[in-house]
Design an enzyme around this catalytic site. Sequence first.
Site, PDB file in Angstrom:
ATOM      1  N   ILE A 159      15.596  -8.295   7.127  1.00 19.33           N
ATOM      2  CA  ILE A 159      16.691  -7.482   7.668  1.00 19.33           C
ATOM      3  C   ILE A 159      17.804  -7.449   6.629  1.00 19.33           C
ATOM      4  O   ILE A 159      18.167  -8.494   6.072  1.00 19.33           O
ATOM      5  CB  ILE A 159      17.178  -8.072   9.002  1.00 19.33           C
ATOM      6  CG1 ILE A 159      16.070  -7.929  10.047  1.00 19.33           C
ATOM      7  CG2 ILE A 159      18.459  -7.383   9.472  1.00 19.33           C
ATOM      8  CD1 ILE A 159      16.378  -8.578  11.382  1.00 19.33           C
TER       9      ILE A 159
ATOM     10  N   GLU B  59       1.061   6.900   6.957  1.00 21.04           N
ATOM     11  CA  GLU B  59       2.257   6.465   6.215  1.00 21.04           C
ATOM     12  C   GLU B  59       2.135   6.877   4.749  1.00 21.04           C
ATOM     13  O   GLU B  59       3.096   7.337   4.129  1.00 21.04           O
ATOM     14  CB  GLU B  59       2.425   4.945   6.302  1.00 21.04           C
ATOM     15  CG  GLU B  59       2.750   4.435   7.687  1.00 21.04           C
ATOM     16  CD  GLU B  59       3.010   2.931   7.705  1.00 21.04           C
ATOM     17  OE1 GLU B  59       3.578   2.400   6.740  1.00 21.04           O
ATOM     18  OE2 GLU B  59       2.641   2.281   8.701  1.00 21.04           O
TER      19      GLU B  59
ATOM     20  N   ASN C  34      13.415   4.096   4.839  1.00 21.17           N
ATOM     21  CA  ASN C  34      12.438   3.113   5.315  1.00 21.17           C
ATOM     22  C   ASN C  34      11.275   3.840   5.969  1.00 21.17           C
ATOM     23  O   ASN C  34      11.418   4.973   6.427  1.00 21.17           O
ATOM     24  CB  ASN C  34      13.113   2.199   6.362  1.00 21.17           C
ATOM     25  CG  ASN C  34      12.211   1.090   6.849  1.00 21.17           C
ATOM     26  OD1 ASN C  34      11.449   0.502   6.063  1.00 21.17           O
ATOM     27  ND2 ASN C  34      12.268   0.785   8.128  1.00 21.17           N
TER      28      ASN C  34
ATOM     29  N   MET D 101      10.157  -6.790   4.569  1.00 14.93           N
ATOM     30  CA  MET D 101      10.217  -7.448   5.871  1.00 14.93           C
ATOM     31  C   MET D 101      11.448  -8.341   6.058  1.00 14.93           C
ATOM     32  O   MET D 101      11.405  -9.325   6.782  1.00 14.93           O
ATOM     33  CB  MET D 101       8.929  -8.261   6.102  1.00 14.93           C
ATOM     34  CG  MET D 101       7.658  -7.428   6.008  1.00 14.93           C
ATOM     35  SD  MET D 101       7.639  -6.006   7.123  1.00 14.93           S
ATOM     36  CE  MET D 101       7.217  -6.823   8.648  1.00 14.93           C
TER      37      MET D 101
ATOM     38  N   HIS E  52       8.524   3.085   9.067  1.00 16.63           N
ATOM     39  CA  HIS E  52       8.303   2.151  10.175  1.00 16.63           C
ATOM     40  C   HIS E  52       7.062   2.599  10.954  1.00 16.63           C
ATOM     41  O   HIS E  52       6.914   3.785  11.254  1.00 16.63           O
ATOM     42  CB  HIS E  52       9.529   2.136  11.087  1.00 16.63           C
ATOM     43  CG  HIS E  52       9.386   1.174  12.212  1.00 16.63           C
ATOM     44  ND1 HIS E  52       9.463  -0.195  12.042  1.00 16.63           N
ATOM     45  CD2 HIS E  52       9.130   1.369  13.544  1.00 16.63           C
ATOM     46  CE1 HIS E  52       9.272  -0.797  13.200  1.00 16.63           C
ATOM     47  NE2 HIS E  52       9.071   0.127  14.134  1.00 16.63           N
TER      48      HIS E  52
ATOM     49  N   SER F 217       7.134   6.642  11.220  1.00 19.98           N
ATOM     50  CA  SER F 217       8.372   7.401  11.018  1.00 19.98           C
ATOM     51  C   SER F 217       9.005   7.044   9.676  1.00 19.98           C
ATOM     52  O   SER F 217       9.098   5.856   9.338  1.00 19.98           O
ATOM     53  CB  SER F 217       9.405   7.058  12.101  1.00 19.98           C
ATOM     54  OG  SER F 217       8.884   7.206  13.396  1.00 19.98           O
TER      55      SER F 217
ATOM     56  N   LEU G 286      18.635  -2.273  13.422  1.00 17.17           N
ATOM     57  CA  LEU G 286      17.257  -2.426  12.940  1.00 17.17           C
ATOM     58  C   LEU G 286      16.406  -1.196  13.286  1.00 17.17           C
ATOM     59  O   LEU G 286      16.404  -0.741  14.434  1.00 17.17           O
ATOM     60  CB  LEU G 286      16.636  -3.680  13.581  1.00 17.17           C
ATOM     61  CG  LEU G 286      15.186  -3.974  13.202  1.00 17.17           C
ATOM     62  CD1 LEU G 286      15.084  -4.353  11.732  1.00 17.17           C
ATOM     63  CD2 LEU G 286      14.617  -5.076  14.088  1.00 17.17           C
ATOM     64  N   ASP G 287      15.679  -0.704  12.286  1.00 19.42           N
ATOM     65  CA  ASP G 287      14.764   0.433  12.463  1.00 19.42           C
ATOM     66  C   ASP G 287      15.431   1.614  13.160  1.00 19.42           C
ATOM     67  O   ASP G 287      14.848   2.271  14.029  1.00 19.42           O
ATOM     68  CB  ASP G 287      13.488  -0.004  13.214  1.00 19.42           C
ATOM     69  CG  ASP G 287      12.716  -1.040  12.429  1.00 19.42           C
ATOM     70  OD1 ASP G 287      12.700  -0.947  11.186  1.00 19.42           O
ATOM     71  OD2 ASP G 287      12.143  -1.958  13.039  1.00 19.42           O
TER      72      ASP G 287
ATOM     73  N   SER H  62       0.831  -1.209   0.000  1.00 19.44           N
ATOM     74  CA  SER H  62       0.000   0.000   0.000  1.00 19.44           C
ATOM     75  C   SER H  62       0.867   1.262   0.000  1.00 19.44           C
ATOM     76  O   SER H  62       0.482   2.285  -0.563  1.00 19.44           O
ATOM     77  CB  SER H  62      -0.976   0.002   1.173  1.00 19.44           C
ATOM     78  OG  SER H  62      -0.293   0.112   2.394  1.00 19.44           O
ATOM     79  N   ASN H  63       2.047   1.200   0.606  1.00 22.74           N
ATOM     80  CA  ASN H  63       2.950   2.358   0.524  1.00 22.74           C
ATOM     81  C   ASN H  63       3.486   2.530  -0.887  1.00 22.74           C
ATOM     82  O   ASN H  63       3.637   3.662  -1.363  1.00 22.74           O
ATOM     83  CB  ASN H  63       4.094   2.222   1.533  1.00 22.74           C
ATOM     84  CG  ASN H  63       3.689   2.656   2.923  1.00 22.74           C
ATOM     85  OD1 ASN H  63       3.445   3.831   3.155  1.00 22.74           O
ATOM     86  ND2 ASN H  63       3.569   1.705   3.839  1.00 22.74           N
TER      87      ASN H  63
ATOM     88  N   ARG I 201      22.193 -14.376   4.192  1.00 22.68           N
ATOM     89  CA  ARG I 201      21.758 -12.983   3.982  1.00 22.68           C
ATOM     90  C   ARG I 201      22.630 -12.272   2.946  1.00 22.68           C
ATOM     91  O   ARG I 201      22.154 -11.534   2.105  1.00 22.68           O
ATOM     92  CB  ARG I 201      21.817 -12.240   5.322  1.00 22.68           C
ATOM     93  CG  ARG I 201      21.067 -10.926   5.305  1.00 22.68           C
ATOM     94  CD  ARG I 201      21.181 -10.169   6.617  1.00 22.68           C
ATOM     95  NE  ARG I 201      20.807 -10.893   7.798  1.00 22.68           N
ATOM     96  CZ  ARG I 201      19.558 -11.199   8.148  1.00 22.68           C
ATOM     97  NH1 ARG I 201      18.554 -10.845   7.384  1.00 22.68           N
ATOM     98  NH2 ARG I 201      19.304 -11.870   9.250  1.00 22.68           N
TER      99      ARG I 201
HETATM  100  C1  GRF Z   1       3.392  -0.788   6.942  1.00 22.44           C
HETATM  101  O1  GRF Z   1       2.910  -0.433   8.215  1.00 22.44           O
HETATM  102  C2  GRF Z   1       4.877  -0.570   6.874  1.00 22.44           C
HETATM  103  O2  GRF Z   1       5.307   0.520   7.621  1.00 22.44           O
HETATM  104  C3  GRF Z   1       5.349  -1.840   7.495  1.00 22.44           C
HETATM  105  O3  GRF Z   1       4.558  -2.823   6.861  1.00 22.44           O
HETATM  106  C4  GRF Z   1       3.242  -2.297   6.730  1.00 22.44           C
HETATM  107  C5  GRF Z   1       2.635  -2.728   5.417  1.00 22.44           C
HETATM  108  O4  GRF Z   1       3.009  -1.899   4.394  1.00 22.44           O
HETATM  109  N1  GRF Z   1       6.762  -1.979   7.447  1.00 22.44           N
HETATM  110  P1  GRF Z   1       2.547  -2.016   2.859  1.00 22.44           P
HETATM  111  O5  GRF Z   1       1.033  -2.008   2.803  1.00 22.44           O
HETATM  112  O6  GRF Z   1       3.079  -3.336   2.323  1.00 22.44           O
HETATM  113  O7  GRF Z   1       3.149  -0.825   2.209  1.00 22.44           O
END
Ligand code: GRF
Length: 221
Positions: A96, A178, A111, A94, A113, A140, A148-149, A17-18, A69
């Site tokens: 690291i 966001e 990022n 999602m 968060h 943020s 992390l974050d 969604s972002n 990683r």
């Molecule tokens: C959001 O809250 C983002 O900050 C977090 O994962 C959630 C889902 O984001 N890290 P999106 O819909 O996949 O952009």
Amino acid sequence: MLNKKISLVVLISGGGSNLQAIIDAIKSNALNAEIKTVISNQVSATGLDRAARANIDSHVISHKQYPDRQSFDRAMIKIIDPLEPDLIVLAGFMRILGDEFIDHYHHCLINIHPSLLPKYKGLNTHQLAIDNCDKKHGASVHFVSHELDSGPVVIQAEVSVLDADDKNSLAARVLEQEHQIYPIAIQMIAEGRLAFSDQQLRLDGQTLTKPLLWKNNQLSA
Ligand code: GRF
């Protein structure tokens, strides 16, 4: 003021969604940017459909296909580097990232968060805000550093935690915020107003010592 079309690579893992908010901001000319590609570490990420609908190139690099990683990070670098993006945008990504990746994109890796950092790094932020009876929660945007974050926070958006909230209702209101602050932060970078260099965050040439606050649809220092 510089207002260069900034080129982005967006990393996702899920709903995207972002990513959609960034696509929409570009379409409405609120954001002067071009998304060169979207990379997902999950083949099932619905954000990939959002990229396809917007005719944006995408790649799936499943972390499960790599022994560690470092090799996963290197596979992403191999896709990203030839595109020469100005900014790498983590949008619900999602995994690291390792030190090598973070160092490679130092100063151009951001990022979002879902908490008012430095509070609640990691997962489950909405439930933690409720469990701790916080009155305020939020999101943020920050440049990424090794922990992390962590890393300097650019913009925060606050939401009130309501008595009736559960983690889902709170997450939904935070997510709305966001979607507003991420494109704004990227546009400020495109305009050359905001930059992170020599371990310092600068806004309009001045060191930014605390995050900008987005409240009631307005940005304040
Ligand atoms: C959001 O809250 C983002 O900050 C977090 O994962 C959630 C889902 O984001 N890290 P999106 O819909 O996949 O952009």
